[in-house]
Design a protein around this motif. Structure first.
Motif, PDB file in Angstrom:
ATOM      1  N   HIS A 136       0.801  -1.234   0.000  1.00 49.50           N
ATOM      2  CA  HIS A 136       0.000   0.000   0.000  1.00 49.50           C
ATOM      3  C   HIS A 136       0.829   1.277   0.000  1.00 49.50           C
ATOM      4  CE1 HIS A 136      -2.912  -3.134   1.122  1.00 49.50           C
ATOM      5  NE2 HIS A 136      -3.585  -2.499   0.174  1.00 49.50           N
ATOM      6  N   CYS A 353      -4.661   2.098   6.788  1.00 57.57           N
ATOM      7  CA  CYS A 353      -3.986   3.151   6.018  1.00 57.57           C
ATOM      8  C   CYS A 353      -4.891   3.734   4.936  1.00 57.57           C
ATOM      9  CB  CYS A 353      -2.694   2.625   5.417  1.00 57.57           C
ATOM     10  SG  CYS A 353      -2.893   1.173   4.378  1.00 57.57           S
ATOM     11  N   CYS A 414      -2.182  -1.042  12.582  1.00 58.86           N
ATOM     12  CA  CYS A 414      -2.963  -1.641  11.487  1.00 58.86           C
ATOM     13  C   CYS A 414      -4.232  -2.315  12.022  1.00 58.86           C
ATOM     14  CB  CYS A 414      -2.130  -2.657  10.731  1.00 58.86           C
ATOM     15  SG  CYS A 414      -0.741  -1.920   9.838  1.00 58.86           S
ATOM     16  N   CYS A 417      -7.307  -4.473  10.309  1.00 56.28           N
ATOM     17  CA  CYS A 417      -7.165  -4.518   8.843  1.00 56.28           C
ATOM     18  C   CYS A 417      -6.677  -5.880   8.384  1.00 56.28           C
ATOM     19  CB  CYS A 417      -6.194  -3.430   8.386  1.00 56.28           C
ATOM     20  SG  CYS A 417      -5.882  -3.485   6.633  1.00 56.28           S
TER      21      CYS A 417
HETATM   22  S1  SF4 Z   1      -2.127  -4.085   7.127  1.00 54.54           S
HETATM   23 FE1  SF4 Z   1      -3.747  -2.691   6.519  1.00 54.54          FE
HETATM   24  S2  SF4 Z   1      -3.343  -0.806   7.583  1.00 54.54           S
HETATM   25 FE2  SF4 Z   1      -1.474  -2.021   7.665  1.00 54.54          FE
HETATM   26  S3  SF4 Z   1      -0.300  -1.339   5.869  1.00 54.54           S
HETATM   27 FE3  SF4 Z   1      -1.460  -3.145   5.224  1.00 54.54          FE
HETATM   28  S4  SF4 Z   1      -3.344  -2.291   4.377  1.00 54.54           S
HETATM   29 FE4  SF4 Z   1      -2.388  -0.691   5.580  1.00 54.54          FE
END
Ligand code: SF4
Ligand SMILES: CC(C)[C@H](C(=O)O)[C@@H](O)C(=O)O
Length: 479
Positions: A136, A353, A414, A417
């Motif tokens: 991401h 995020c 996080c 998520c």
């Molecule tokens: S786990 Fe979720 S919040 Fe963490 S970087 Fe990956 S997409 Fe983003």
């Protein structure tokens, strides 16, 4: 000189060497690290007796494995109950300490999700190349930066050489013109884009998001869009740099100051695609037609407007698509033709995020204010993207709004998520989530994720099932 896209310009300005086989070496301006994808990279450096090439280009923070309850955080690293998580976070601390890399440690106010922290600190700047061992990383493209995820061996390569072996991608333009209706957000735009082009739609491309609806978004909204470019198959998402970008970056801790700032702003004026630049493919959407979106299946492309019904596989002529609908319905425990608004939620997660910045929390709080989380919802979490977002939200009284409504107010990370820390779904549970991935098991084994905007997640928490947030806010639906 021929016209260039923004991506072409960023690529050209960082190209160190182009090889005949199509591969190239590009210079990396900013490298962001977290605990999951960096341990082997540091180990590799150690084994080779190398030092990072440019220590100041690196910035680190733990995010995936950190617990988010006050109680667990208060005990420091030793209190992280899960052993793997504890080791990961400790290892990041030790590596950053021993190599002299700037790290915002678990209980530092500046700690948070890498993709929230980089921009917030001004570590991500327009015109940069930004990489991180995380898919991401496309988020940072919202600043007119060339940003994408890399693998662990590349993390080591970037640490050691400040360069990356890369291949130039194709150019795709996603143009969203017109005005978004009331209650429709950046998240709905990007879900609608993925619904239209599919999760492979952007394969091999850098996607530039443009058009009046993108220009009208805040920088945070643009980050939400670029964040999910990877879910459309593109490793890179981009938005041209404009006055809003510059205003967002100004005075942030790691942004240039004084004469350097003036020079930087002058250089950033060129971070736009030339008017006559040619894209390999172009997709157009009308912002006014986009309604609040809800994903119903196990891929981000399985998404519909809140007023629609879950698909009926018997109506699908393509046998491959039909099978994937059948499989997704089974996993998600849904029936063909079921209205989206009939999907009941066990948990609600506002964070990640994609949607854990201050504007996201404000949007969710506007819905939660004076209302109560439904008794049928077991847990509704609000997890700010960083300590600074949390502090800002508390200053604005958003935490009080959330807790009065029955939401839990957590520490940054996080969180739910992905199932790498204690915040997880139980098997079979449905969750309205502001995150970006709804794959099988993503939020816990057997968990059922529905991707939505922060306002839609808050509305679902209140109602106990999906509702059109525009109706809950008692406004004229604009569609
Ligand atoms: S786990 Fe979720 S919040 Fe963490 S970087 Fe990956 S997409 Fe983003
Ligand atoms: C753990 C990490 C490598 C992963 C990623 O690359 O995106 C995670 O952040 C995710 O969202 O799935």
């Amino acid at each position: 000189m021929s016209a260039k896209t923004l991506y072409d310009k960023l690529w050209d300005s960082h190209l160190v060497k182009q090889r005949d086989d199509g591969s190239a070496l590009i210079y990396i301006d900013r490298h962001i690290l977290h605990e999951v994808t960096s341990p082997q990279a540091f180990e590799g450096l150690r084994l080779a007796g190398r030092q990072p090439w440019r220590i100041d280009a690196n910035i680190a923070t733990p995010d995936h494995n950190v617990p988010t309850t006050k109680a667990e955080r208060a005990g420091g690293l030793e209190a992280i109950a899960d052993e793997v998580s504890r080791i990961q976070v400790k290892t990041l601390d030790e590596n950053c300490d021993s190599f002299g890399i700037l790290e915002f440690k678990m209980n530092d106010l500046r700690q948070g999700i890498v993709h929230v922290v980089g921009p917030e600190q001004g570590a991500t700047l327009p015109g940069m190349t930004v990489v991180c061992g995380d898919s991401h990383t496309s988020t940072h493209g919202a600043f007119g930066a060339l940003a994408h995820g890399i693998g662990t061996s590349e993390v080591e390569h970037v640490l050691a050489t400040q360069c990356l072996v890369a291949k130039k991608m194709k150019n795709m333009l996603v143009k969203v013109e017109g005005e978004l209706g009331f209650g429709v957000t950046a998240k709905d735009i990007v879900l609608a884009v993925i619904g239209k082009i599919g999760t492979a739609g952007g394969n091999g491309h850098a996607i530039e998001f443009a058009g009046s609806a993108i220009r009208d978004l805040s920088v945070e909204g643009r980050m939400t869009i670029c964040n999910m470019a990877i879910e459309a198959g593109a490793r890179v998402g981009l938005v041209a740099c404009d006055e809003k970008t510059i205003a967002y970056v100004k005075d942030r801790p790691y942004a240039p100051k004084g004469a350097d700032w003036d020079n930087a702003v002058a250089a950033w004026a060129d971070l736009v695609s030339d008017a006559d630049a040619v894209f390999d493919s172009v997709v157009e959407l009308d912002a006014a037609e986009i309604k609040p979106q809800v994903s119903w299946g196990t891929s981000p492309e399985m998404v519909l407007a809140v007023d629609q019904r879950v698909p009926d596989p018997t109506a699908e002529a393509d046998v491959v698509k039909r099978d994937s609908i059948v499989r997704a319905l089974k996993y998600m425990g849904l029936n063909a033709n079921q209205p989206i608004t009939d999907i009941h939620l066990d948990r609600v997660f506002i964070g990640s995020c994609t949607n854990s910045r201050i504007e996201d929390l404000r949007a969710a709080a506007a819905v939660a204010k004076g209302r109560k989380v439904s008794a049928s919802v077991k847990q509704a979490l609000v997890v700010p993207g960083s300590g600074l977002v949390k502090a800002q939200a508390e200053k604005e009284g958003l935490d009080a709004i959330f807790t009065a409504a029955g939401f839990e107010w957590r520490e940054p990370g996080c969180s739910m998520c992905l199932a790498m820390n204690p915040d997880k779904l139980q098997s079979g549970e449905h969750c309205a989530s502001t995150s970006n991935r709804n794959f099988e098991g993503r939020q816990g084994n057997g968990g059922r994720t529905h991707l939505v905007s922060p306002a839609m997640a808050a509305a679902a928490a209140i109602a106990g099932h999906f509702v059109d947030v525009r109706e809950m806010l008692n406004q004229e639906a604009s569609a």
